[in-house]
Design an enzyme around this catalytic site. Structure first.
Site, PDB file in Angstrom:
ATOM      1  N   ASP A   8      68.261  34.935  39.731  1.00 22.91           N
ATOM      2  CA  ASP A   8      67.577  35.915  38.878  1.00 22.91           C
ATOM      3  C   ASP A   8      68.479  36.456  37.776  1.00 22.91           C
ATOM      4  OD1 ASP A   8      65.167  35.675  40.263  1.00 22.91           O
ATOM      5  OD2 ASP A   8      65.787  37.122  41.774  1.00 22.91           O
TER       6      ASP A   8
ATOM      7  N   PHE B 104      56.796  31.756  41.050  1.00 23.72           N
ATOM      8  CA  PHE B 104      55.890  32.369  40.076  1.00 23.72           C
ATOM      9  C   PHE B 104      54.783  33.151  40.764  1.00 23.72           C
ATOM     10  CE2 PHE B 104      57.247  28.874  36.939  1.00 23.72           C
ATOM     11  CZ  PHE B 104      58.272  29.678  36.476  1.00 23.72           C
ATOM     12  N   LYS B 105      54.847  33.201  42.081  1.00 23.47           N
ATOM     13  CA  LYS B 105      53.848  33.955  42.853  1.00 23.47           C
ATOM     14  C   LYS B 105      52.458  33.786  42.209  1.00 23.47           C
ATOM     15  CE  LYS B 105      57.134  37.164  44.861  1.00 23.47           C
ATOM     16  NZ  LYS B 105      58.357  36.877  44.088  1.00 23.47           N
TER      17      LYS B 105
ATOM     18  N   ALA C 259      48.809  33.498  41.313  1.00 18.92           N
ATOM     19  CA  ALA C 259      47.702  34.269  41.908  1.00 18.92           C
ATOM     20  C   ALA C 259      46.548  34.374  40.924  1.00 18.92           C
ATOM     21  CB  ALA C 259      48.185  35.669  42.288  1.00 18.92           C
ATOM     22  N   ASP C 260      45.801  33.272  40.809  1.00 14.57           N
ATOM     23  CA  ASP C 260      44.705  33.298  39.833  1.00 14.57           C
ATOM     24  C   ASP C 260      43.507  32.523  40.381  1.00 14.57           C
ATOM     25  OD1 ASP C 260      43.359  33.523  37.247  1.00 14.57           O
ATOM     26  OD2 ASP C 260      45.361  33.883  36.421  1.00 14.57           O
TER      27      ASP C 260
HETATM   28  O1  C5P Z   1      68.512  39.868  44.975  1.00 17.82           O
HETATM   29  P1  C5P Z   1      67.764  39.574  46.237  1.00 17.82           P
HETATM   30  O2  C5P Z   1      68.594  38.824  47.254  1.00 17.82           O
HETATM   31  O3  C5P Z   1      67.096  40.779  46.814  1.00 17.82           O
HETATM   32  O4  C5P Z   1      66.611  38.544  45.766  1.00 17.82           O
HETATM   33  C1  C5P Z   1      65.497  38.226  46.528  1.00 17.82           C
HETATM   34  C2  C5P Z   1      64.637  37.264  45.757  1.00 17.82           C
HETATM   35  O5  C5P Z   1      63.487  36.911  46.517  1.00 17.82           O
HETATM   36  C3  C5P Z   1      64.094  37.805  44.451  1.00 17.82           C
HETATM   37  O6  C5P Z   1      64.006  36.705  43.551  1.00 17.82           O
HETATM   38  C4  C5P Z   1      62.714  38.312  44.792  1.00 17.82           C
HETATM   39  O7  C5P Z   1      61.849  38.262  43.680  1.00 17.82           O
HETATM   40  C5  C5P Z   1      62.283  37.298  45.833  1.00 17.82           C
HETATM   41  N1  C5P Z   1      61.266  37.708  46.795  1.00 17.82           N
HETATM   42  C6  C5P Z   1      61.402  38.804  47.625  1.00 17.82           C
HETATM   43  N2  C5P Z   1      60.397  39.118  48.513  1.00 17.82           N
HETATM   44  C7  C5P Z   1      59.306  38.338  48.607  1.00 17.82           C
HETATM   45  C8  C5P Z   1      59.172  37.211  47.789  1.00 17.82           C
HETATM   46  C9  C5P Z   1      60.185  36.915  46.890  1.00 17.82           C
HETATM   47  O8  C5P Z   1      62.438  39.484  47.571  1.00 17.82           O
HETATM   48  N3  C5P Z   1      58.396  38.587  49.513  1.00 17.82           N
END
Ligand code: C5P
Length: 215
Positions: free
Chosen positions: A12, A61-62, A64-65
């Site tokens: 990210d 990209f989650k 959702a459409d």
């Molecule tokens: O920085 P961190 O380790 O918290 O990153 C977690 C990643 O997982 C981020 O890209 C976040 O958008 C993603 N994510 C999440 N929880 C979810 C789905 C995806 O934290 N349920």
């Protein structure tokens, strides 16, 4: 996705050069690189093929459409070189099926978010998480996304989907989850972002995480 280390890095960062530098450092410690809106909106969809030189890329990209739009999105993402796409399940069976149909054409993976990992994620998601996990199983998704911040939920969701589906689990490190706990609860992979990409030494941090996973 082949399970060698059990670690997926969430890339990210918002610059291509940083992403490539970190990817080259951690490549041997990770089974995949997850990219999402922060990096793709900043640098474009081409980051996917660029990072795929280092490890398979999962596009978070989650999605959702409606089914038609989901299909168009997944098509673009797989065409860009992604190995997998993370989609939402609350949009319903037809939307999920549209994503899975595209993935099959590309021999790709679809992971369905069953429950978000942040504190607010429990309120609306938890009551529907079991049904979403069942639907992911029924429609032949590759796996689900379950919260490392709640290992007891990972264990419960594992009991719903059985051993046939994978669990990829974000929330280790910056969000408070512990690698060994979530693996013991039934996750196949942990997803770690900030703890790796903000580290002074991303490779060393990734290696420590891999040791904690203990495959
Ligand atoms: O920085 P961190 O380790 O918290 O990153 C977690 C990643 O997982 C981020 O890209 C976040 O958008 C993603 N994510 C999440 N929880 C979810 C789905 C995806 O934290 N349920």
């Amino acid at each position: 996705m082949e399970r060698n280390t059990g670690l997926i890095v969430a890339m990210d960062v918002t610059r291509m050069d940083s992403a490539v530098e970190i990817a080259s450092e951690v490549a041997e410690c990770v089974d995949a690189i997850k990219v999402g809106y922060p990096l793709v909106l900043s640098e474009g969809l081409s980051v996917i093929s660029r990072l795929a030189d280092y490890a398979p890329v999962i596009a978070d990209f989650k999605v959702a459409d409606i089914p038609n739009t989901d299909e168009l999105i997944c098509e673009q993402v797989f065409k860009a070189g992604a190995s997998g796409v993370i989609v939402h399940g609350f949009t319903g069976e037809d939307s999920l099926k549209a994503c899975i149909d595209v993935a099959r054409r590309y021999d790709g993976d679809i992971y369905v978010v069953s429950e978000m990992s942040h504190p607010g994620g429990a309120k609306y998601f938890q009551p529907i998480a079991d049904e979403i996990a069942s639907m992911a199983y029924e429609f032949g998704a590759t796996g689900i996304v379950a919260p490392a911040t709640r290992p007891e939920r990972v264990k419960h969701l594992r009991s719903i989907i059985g051993d046939g589906l994978s669990i990829i689990s974000p929330g280790v490190g910056a969000q408070g989850g512990k690698a060994s706990d979530v693996i013991e609860a039934g996750a196949n992979w942990i997803i770690v972002g900030r703890s790796i990409y903000n580290s002074e030494n991303p490779k060393e941090t990734a290696m420590e995480l891999v040791t904690g996973i203990g495959i």
